[in-house]
Design a protein around this motif. Structure first.
Motif, PDB file in Angstrom:
ATOM      1  N   SER A 144       0.854  -1.183   0.000  1.00  0.00           N
ATOM      2  CA  SER A 144       0.000   0.000   0.000  1.00  0.00           C
ATOM      3  C   SER A 144       0.894   1.238   0.000  1.00  0.00           C
ATOM      4  O   SER A 144       1.943   1.258   0.634  1.00  0.00           O
ATOM      5  N   LEU A 145       0.478   2.223  -0.780  1.00  0.00           N
ATOM      6  CA  LEU A 145       1.165   3.510  -0.843  1.00  0.00           C
ATOM      7  C   LEU A 145       0.158   4.590  -0.502  1.00  0.00           C
ATOM      8  O   LEU A 145      -1.013   4.499  -0.864  1.00  0.00           O
ATOM      9  N   ASN A 146       0.621   5.636   0.174  1.00  0.00           N
ATOM     10  CA  ASN A 146      -0.249   6.718   0.593  1.00  0.00           C
ATOM     11  C   ASN A 146       0.468   8.040   0.340  1.00  0.00           C
ATOM     12  O   ASN A 146       1.661   8.150   0.590  1.00  0.00           O
ATOM     13  N   ALA A 147      -0.248   9.036  -0.173  1.00  0.00           N
ATOM     14  CA  ALA A 147       0.331  10.358  -0.403  1.00  0.00           C
ATOM     15  C   ALA A 147      -0.685  11.425  -0.025  1.00  0.00           C
ATOM     16  O   ALA A 147      -1.884  11.246  -0.218  1.00  0.00           O
ATOM     17  N   ASP A 148      -0.188  12.546   0.514  1.00  0.00           N
ATOM     18  CA  ASP A 148      -1.039  13.679   0.884  1.00  0.00           C
ATOM     19  C   ASP A 148      -0.593  14.912   0.116  1.00  0.00           C
ATOM     20  O   ASP A 148       0.586  15.059  -0.212  1.00  0.00           O
ATOM     21  N   SER A 149      -1.533  15.814  -0.145  1.00  0.00           N
ATOM     22  CA  SER A 149      -1.221  17.067  -0.825  1.00  0.00           C
ATOM     23  C   SER A 149      -2.277  18.105  -0.475  1.00  0.00           C
ATOM     24  O   SER A 149      -3.407  17.764  -0.135  1.00  0.00           O
ATOM     25  N   GLU A 150      -1.890  19.369  -0.588  1.00  0.00           N
ATOM     26  CA  GLU A 150      -2.832  20.461  -0.348  1.00  0.00           C
ATOM     27  C   GLU A 150      -3.891  20.538  -1.442  1.00  0.00           C
ATOM     28  O   GLU A 150      -4.979  21.059  -1.234  1.00  0.00           O
ATOM     29  N   SER A 151      -3.555  20.015  -2.662  1.00  0.00           N
ATOM     30  CA  SER A 151      -4.493  20.108  -3.769  1.00  0.00           C
ATOM     31  C   SER A 151      -4.583  18.766  -4.502  1.00  0.00           C
ATOM     32  O   SER A 151      -3.663  17.963  -4.459  1.00  0.00           O
ATOM     33  N   TYR A 152      -5.683  18.582  -5.200  1.00  0.00           N
ATOM     34  CA  TYR A 152      -5.859  17.362  -6.001  1.00  0.00           C
ATOM     35  C   TYR A 152      -4.828  17.323  -7.112  1.00  0.00           C
ATOM     36  O   TYR A 152      -4.236  16.281  -7.405  1.00  0.00           O
ATOM     37  N   VAL A 153      -4.573  18.465  -7.748  1.00  0.00           N
ATOM     38  CA  VAL A 153      -3.582  18.549  -8.821  1.00  0.00           C
ATOM     39  C   VAL A 153      -2.207  18.161  -8.290  1.00  0.00           C
ATOM     40  O   VAL A 153      -1.461  17.424  -8.921  1.00  0.00           O
ATOM     41  N   GLY A 154      -1.869  18.643  -7.115  1.00  0.00           N
ATOM     42  CA  GLY A 154      -0.591  18.293  -6.500  1.00  0.00           C
ATOM     43  C   GLY A 154      -0.493  16.815  -6.194  1.00  0.00           C
ATOM     44  O   GLY A 154       0.567  16.206  -6.334  1.00  0.00           O
ATOM     45  N   LEU A 155      -1.590  16.230  -5.824  1.00  0.00           N
ATOM     46  CA  LEU A 155      -1.616  14.799  -5.542  1.00  0.00           C
ATOM     47  C   LEU A 155      -1.390  13.991  -6.815  1.00  0.00           C
ATOM     48  O   LEU A 155      -0.622  13.030  -6.828  1.00  0.00           O
ATOM     49  N   LYS A 156      -2.044  14.387  -7.911  1.00  0.00           N
ATOM     50  CA  LYS A 156      -1.882  13.682  -9.180  1.00  0.00           C
ATOM     51  C   LYS A 156      -0.439  13.778  -9.674  1.00  0.00           C
ATOM     52  O   LYS A 156       0.046  12.867 -10.339  1.00  0.00           O
ATOM     53  N   ALA A 157       0.254  14.892  -9.360  1.00  0.00           N
ATOM     54  CA  ALA A 157       1.627  15.082  -9.809  1.00  0.00           C
ATOM     55  C   ALA A 157       2.590  14.141  -9.110  1.00  0.00           C
ATOM     56  O   ALA A 157       3.672  13.863  -9.618  1.00  0.00           O
ATOM     57  N   ARG A 158       2.210  13.638  -7.978  1.00  0.00           N
ATOM     58  CA  ARG A 158       3.085  12.737  -7.236  1.00  0.00           C
ATOM     59  C   ARG A 158       3.070  11.414  -7.910  1.00  0.00           C
ATOM     60  O   ARG A 158       3.731  10.533  -7.870  1.00  0.00           O
TER      61      ARG A 158
END
Length: 82
Positions: A68-82
């Motif tokens: 499992s991998l988990n990522a957090d971001s202030e924005s949805y766009v920022g999350l997709k960039a990860r």
């Protein structure tokens, strides 16, 4: 991750055809000696950062590993960039 492990081992006594159908839907990549299965998702609890995840499993020969991998971001766009 426990759920995926139990699902893969068919501890829920599902029809083999059903298990294979779900695995086929989750197939991300396949090579000569491996297969990667995964499912993504995103969410944003009210007032919180966006959270994205990828859960799945990797088959290499007779060996199977669940991940499992988990990522957090202030924005949805920022999350997709990860």
């Amino acid at each position: 991750m426990e759920f995926l492990s139990r699902f893969y081992q068919n501890e829920f006594q599902l029809k083999d055809s059903g298990v294979e159908a779900v695995k086929n839907m989750m197939l991300v990549e396949a090579g000569d000696s491996y297969r990667i299965y995964g499912k993504t998702g995103t969410g944003r609890p009210e007032g919180s950062k966006w959270t994205g995840w990828l859960v799945g499993l990797v088959e290499i020969g007779q060996s199977v590993d669940v991940f499992s991998l988990n990522a957090d971001s202030e924005s949805y766009v920022g999350l997709k960039a990860r």
